[in-house]
Scaffold this motif. Structure first.
Motif, PDB file in Angstrom:
ATOM      1  N   GLY A   1       0.701  -1.197   0.076  1.00  0.00           N
ATOM      2  CA  GLY A   1       0.084   0.107   0.060  1.00  0.00           C
ATOM      3  C   GLY A   1       0.730   1.300   0.107  1.00  0.00           C
TER       4      GLY A   1
ATOM      5  N   CYS B   1     -12.077  -5.538 -10.007  1.00  0.00           N
ATOM      6  CA  CYS B   1     -10.691  -5.406  -9.583  1.00  0.00           C
ATOM      7  C   CYS B   1      -9.921  -6.483 -10.109  1.00  0.00           C
ATOM      8  CB  CYS B   1     -10.940  -5.662  -8.001  1.00  0.00           C
ATOM      9  SG  CYS B   1     -11.243  -7.305  -7.385  1.00  0.00           S
TER      10      CYS B   1
ATOM     11  N   ARG C   1      -5.975  -0.801   0.766  1.00  0.00           N
ATOM     12  CA  ARG C   1      -5.759  -2.151   0.928  1.00  0.00           C
ATOM     13  C   ARG C   1      -5.727  -2.411   2.509  1.00  0.00           C
ATOM     14  NH1 ARG C   1      -1.664  -4.601  -3.051  1.00  0.00           N
ATOM     15  NH2 ARG C   1      -2.340  -6.606  -1.706  1.00  0.00           N
TER      16      ARG C   1
ATOM     17  N   ASN D   1      -4.321  -5.804   4.269  1.00  0.00           N
ATOM     18  CA  ASN D   1      -3.762  -6.992   3.814  1.00  0.00           C
ATOM     19  C   ASN D   1      -4.299  -8.229   5.148  1.00  0.00           C
ATOM     20  OD1 ASN D   1      -2.597  -6.238   1.483  1.00  0.00           O
ATOM     21  ND2 ASN D   1      -0.561  -6.037   2.570  1.00  0.00           N
TER      22      ASN D   1
ATOM     23  N   THR E   1      -8.483  -7.467   1.265  1.00  0.00           N
ATOM     24  CA  THR E   1      -9.320  -6.832   0.748  1.00  0.00           C
ATOM     25  C   THR E   1      -8.921  -5.481   0.118  1.00  0.00           C
ATOM     26  OG1 THR E   1     -11.179  -7.459   2.385  1.00  0.00           O
ATOM     27  CG2 THR E   1     -11.546  -5.690   0.992  1.00  0.00           C
ATOM     28  N   VAL E   2      -9.043  -4.976  -0.984  1.00  0.00           N
ATOM     29  CA  VAL E   2      -8.624  -3.788  -1.617  1.00  0.00           C
ATOM     30  C   VAL E   2     -10.299  -2.961  -1.684  1.00  0.00           C
ATOM     31  CG1 VAL E   2      -9.073  -4.457  -3.955  1.00  0.00           C
ATOM     32  CG2 VAL E   2      -7.403  -2.550  -3.498  1.00  0.00           C
TER      33      VAL E   2
END
Length: 124
Positions: A55, A96, A72, A74, A78-79
Motif C-alpha cells: 500500500g 478489481c 488495501r 492485507n 481486501t482492496v
C-alpha cells in the motif's frame, strides 16, 4: 485458485460517494499488486487505480485523480476504492484485478486475475 469478489456498486446521485470492496481469496495477498478498472457501455475497459503490495504506492487515472482513493487491508485480504464527487461519466462496471508485478500496471493485459465486476450508476 484465486478468486476476487467485488461489492458495493449501486445507483447514486451525481456528487455522491461510494466505497467499493474487493475480497480476495489469495493465500499471499500481500504478494499481489491490486488494481481497479472500469468498463462503460460501448467503451473499452480502462484503468482506474492501482496499489502496491503493502500500500505504499498508488497510481490513478487522470480522470479520477483527486476524487478516488484506493487502499488495501492485507489482514482482511481486501482492496477498496473510495469514490467521491461522482459524475455521470463514472457510470460503469468496476472490476478489481490482481497481478504480482508493478510495471505497466495500467494495462489490463498485465493482470492475471479478475473479479466479476460490480455496477456503479451515477444519475445526473
Amino acid at each position: 485458485q484465486v478468486q476476487l469478489v467485488e461489492s458495493g456498486g449501486e445507483l447514486v446521485q451525481a456528487g455522491g460517494s461510494l466505497r467499493l470492496s474487493c475480497a480476495a481469496s489469495i493465500r499471499t495477498f500481500s504478494s499481489y499488486v491490486m488494481g481497479w478498472f472500469r468498463q462503460a457501455p460501448g467503451k473499452e475497459r480502462e484503468f482506474v487505480a492501482r496499489i502496491s503490495w503493502r500500500g505504499s504506492n498508488t497510481d490513478y487515472a487522470d480522470s479520477v485523480k483527486g476524487r478516488f482513493t484506493i487502499s488495501r487491508d492485507n489482514a482482511k485480504n481486501t482492496v477498496y476504492l473510495q469514490m467521491n464527487s461522482l459524475k455521470a461519466e463514472d457510470t460503469a462496471v468496476y472490476y478489481c484485478a490482481a497481478r504480482t508485478g508493478w510495471v505497466n500496471g495500467d494495462r489490463d493485459s498485465e493482470y492475471d486475475y479478475w473479479g466479476q465486476g460490480t455496477q456503479v450508476i451515477v444519475s445526473s
